[in-house]
Design a protein around this motif. Structure first.
Motif, PDB file in Angstrom:
ATOM      1  N   PRO A  73      -9.124  85.750  47.877  1.00 33.50           N
ATOM      2  CA  PRO A  73      -8.450  84.477  48.051  1.00 33.50           C
ATOM      3  C   PRO A  73      -7.294  84.242  47.089  1.00 33.50           C
ATOM      4  O   PRO A  73      -6.404  83.476  47.376  1.00 33.50           O
ATOM      5  N   ASP A  74      -7.273  84.893  45.937  1.00 34.64           N
ATOM      6  CA  ASP A  74      -6.211  84.658  44.966  1.00 34.64           C
ATOM      7  C   ASP A  74      -5.057  85.651  45.097  1.00 34.64           C
ATOM      8  O   ASP A  74      -4.140  85.646  44.307  1.00 34.64           O
ATOM      9  N   LYS A  75      -5.073  86.503  46.102  1.00 32.83           N
ATOM     10  CA  LYS A  75      -3.999  87.487  46.294  1.00 32.83           C
ATOM     11  C   LYS A  75      -3.555  87.474  47.747  1.00 32.83           C
ATOM     12  O   LYS A  75      -4.336  87.726  48.649  1.00 32.83           O
ATOM     13  N   THR A  76      -2.288  87.155  47.963  1.00 32.69           N
ATOM     14  CA  THR A  76      -1.730  87.154  49.303  1.00 32.69           C
ATOM     15  C   THR A  76      -1.407  88.588  49.700  1.00 32.69           C
ATOM     16  O   THR A  76      -0.835  89.328  48.905  1.00 32.69           O
ATOM     17  N   PRO A  77      -1.748  89.009  50.914  1.00 25.81           N
ATOM     18  CA  PRO A  77      -1.436  90.378  51.331  1.00 25.81           C
ATOM     19  C   PRO A  77       0.072  90.596  51.397  1.00 25.81           C
ATOM     20  O   PRO A  77       0.845  89.657  51.563  1.00 25.81           O
ATOM     21  N   ASP A  78       0.490  91.855  51.280  1.00 25.20           N
ATOM     22  CA  ASP A  78       1.914  92.190  51.323  1.00 25.20           C
ATOM     23  C   ASP A  78       2.506  91.913  52.701  1.00 25.20           C
ATOM     24  O   ASP A  78       3.651  91.506  52.820  1.00 25.20           O
ATOM     25  N   VAL A  79       1.755  92.161  53.743  1.00 27.34           N
ATOM     26  CA  VAL A  79       2.207  91.918  55.107  1.00 27.34           C
ATOM     27  C   VAL A  79       1.399  90.752  55.666  1.00 27.34           C
ATOM     28  O   VAL A  79       0.189  90.836  55.788  1.00 27.34           O
ATOM     29  N   LEU A  80       2.082  89.656  55.977  1.00 25.05           N
ATOM     30  CA  LEU A  80       1.389  88.497  56.534  1.00 25.05           C
ATOM     31  C   LEU A  80       1.298  88.631  58.051  1.00 25.05           C
ATOM     32  O   LEU A  80       2.254  89.019  58.709  1.00 25.05           O
ATOM     33  N   ARG A  81       0.132  88.324  58.577  1.00 23.45           N
ATOM     34  CA  ARG A  81      -0.112  88.434  60.014  1.00 23.45           C
ATOM     35  C   ARG A  81      -0.310  87.038  60.597  1.00 23.45           C
ATOM     36  O   ARG A  81      -1.093  86.251  60.052  1.00 23.45           O
ATOM     37  N   ILE A  82       0.394  86.754  61.682  1.00 25.09           N
ATOM     38  CA  ILE A  82       0.160  85.504  62.392  1.00 25.09           C
ATOM     39  C   ILE A  82      -1.097  85.709  63.235  1.00 25.09           C
ATOM     40  O   ILE A  82      -1.187  86.646  64.021  1.00 25.09           O
ATOM     41  N   THR A  83      -2.060  84.829  63.046  1.00 26.22           N
ATOM     42  CA  THR A  83      -3.370  85.018  63.648  1.00 26.22           C
ATOM     43  C   THR A  83      -3.808  83.761  64.387  1.00 26.22           C
ATOM     44  O   THR A  83      -3.621  82.650  63.896  1.00 26.22           O
ATOM     45  N   LEU A  84      -4.373  83.959  65.574  1.00 27.60           N
ATOM     46  CA  LEU A  84      -5.002  82.877  66.325  1.00 27.60           C
ATOM     47  C   LEU A  84      -6.504  83.052  66.205  1.00 27.60           C
ATOM     48  O   LEU A  84      -7.014  84.155  66.451  1.00 27.60           O
ATOM     49  N   ILE A  85      -7.186  81.999  65.807  1.00 25.70           N
ATOM     50  CA  ILE A  85      -8.643  82.035  65.707  1.00 25.70           C
ATOM     51  C   ILE A  85      -9.213  80.930  66.582  1.00 25.70           C
ATOM     52  O   ILE A  85      -8.816  79.767  66.466  1.00 25.70           O
ATOM     53  N   ARG A  86     -10.106  81.297  67.469  1.00 26.37           N
ATOM     54  CA  ARG A  86     -10.844  80.350  68.292  1.00 26.37           C
ATOM     55  C   ARG A  86     -12.226  80.235  67.663  1.00 26.37           C
ATOM     56  O   ARG A  86     -12.922  81.233  67.492  1.00 26.37           O
ATOM     57  N   TRP A  87     -12.610  79.004  67.295  1.00 22.81           N
ATOM     58  CA  TRP A  87     -13.850  78.822  66.541  1.00 22.81           C
ATOM     59  C   TRP A  87     -14.518  77.492  66.869  1.00 22.81           C
ATOM     60  O   TRP A  87     -13.899  76.590  67.404  1.00 22.81           O
ATOM     61  N   ARG A  88     -15.793  77.425  66.552  1.00 23.95           N
ATOM     62  CA  ARG A  88     -16.583  76.210  66.787  1.00 23.95           C
ATOM     63  C   ARG A  88     -16.677  75.413  65.489  1.00 23.95           C
ATOM     64  O   ARG A  88     -16.951  75.964  64.429  1.00 23.95           O
ATOM     65  N   ASP A  89     -16.409  74.112  65.629  1.00 26.67           N
ATOM     66  CA  ASP A  89     -16.402  73.222  64.470  1.00 26.67           C
ATOM     67  C   ASP A  89     -17.315  72.028  64.739  1.00 26.67           C
ATOM     68  O   ASP A  89     -17.632  71.718  65.891  1.00 26.67           O
ATOM     69  N   ALA A  90     -17.701  71.360  63.690  1.00 25.50           N
ATOM     70  CA  ALA A  90     -18.512  70.155  63.817  1.00 25.50           C
ATOM     71  C   ALA A  90     -17.748  69.105  64.624  1.00 25.50           C
ATOM     72  O   ALA A  90     -16.513  69.064  64.618  1.00 25.50           O
ATOM     73  N   THR A  91     -18.482  68.262  65.319  1.00 25.63           N
ATOM     74  CA  THR A  91     -17.896  67.193  66.121  1.00 25.63           C
ATOM     75  C   THR A  91     -18.234  65.861  65.475  1.00 25.63           C
ATOM     76  O   THR A  91     -19.341  65.655  64.989  1.00 25.63           O
ATOM     77  N   TYR A  92     -17.272  64.949  65.504  1.00 21.88           N
ATOM     78  CA  TYR A  92     -17.455  63.632  64.905  1.00 21.88           C
ATOM     79  C   TYR A  92     -16.947  62.576  65.873  1.00 21.88           C
ATOM     80  O   TYR A  92     -15.898  62.758  66.500  1.00 21.88           O
ATOM     81  N   ALA A  93     -17.671  61.501  66.023  1.00 26.19           N
ATOM     82  CA  ALA A  93     -17.238  60.385  66.871  1.00 26.19           C
ATOM     83  C   ALA A  93     -17.511  59.088  66.123  1.00 26.19           C
ATOM     84  O   ALA A  93     -18.655  58.780  65.799  1.00 26.19           O
ATOM     85  N   SER A  94     -16.464  58.351  65.826  1.00 32.26           N
ATOM     86  CA  SER A  94     -16.642  57.079  65.122  1.00 32.26           C
ATOM     87  C   SER A  94     -16.715  55.932  66.124  1.00 32.26           C
ATOM     88  O   SER A  94     -16.340  56.072  67.286  1.00 32.26           O
ATOM     89  N   GLY A  95     -17.208  54.813  65.680  1.00 34.78           N
ATOM     90  CA  GLY A  95     -17.261  53.630  66.533  1.00 34.78           C
ATOM     91  C   GLY A  95     -18.425  53.661  67.508  1.00 34.78           C
ATOM     92  O   GLY A  95     -19.326  54.480  67.416  1.00 34.78           O
TER      93      GLY A  95
END
Length: 84
Positions: A3-25
């Motif tokens: 995490p403290d070292k950026t790679p020399d070649v940066l890659r544009i990446t698409l990640i499809r992932w599941r996240d927590a759901t929140y509903a207020s009100g």
């Protein structure tokens, strides 16, 4: 990559992932979320560990901005969008 070292070649990446759901009100019972949300995030891959992938929306020569850390346990699909 650490995490403290950026790679020399940066890659544009698409990640499809599941996240927590929140509903207020107040909601009708038929509208209550019952599962995680499917999210798509796109950014520069700046770090990866055994537990997470880190994307940034903005990079410059000396700074990184708008960082998202995505747990690998929620990743459904992952695509590299640019060439090395």
């Amino acid at each position: 990559m650490t995490p403290d070292k950026t790679p020399d070649v940066l890659r544009i990446t698409l990640i499809r992932w599941r996240d927590a759901t929140y509903a207020s009100g107040w909601h009708f019972k038929s509208e209550i979320p019952t599962g995680p949300a499917l999210v798509e995030s796109v950014g520069w891959l700046i770090a990866e560990t055994d537990e997470a992938v880190t994307l940034a929306l903005s990079v410059s020569t000396d700074a990184i901005g708008h960082i998202s850390v995505i747990p690998k346990s929620g990743i459904v699909d992952r695509f590299q969008l640019n060439e090395d």
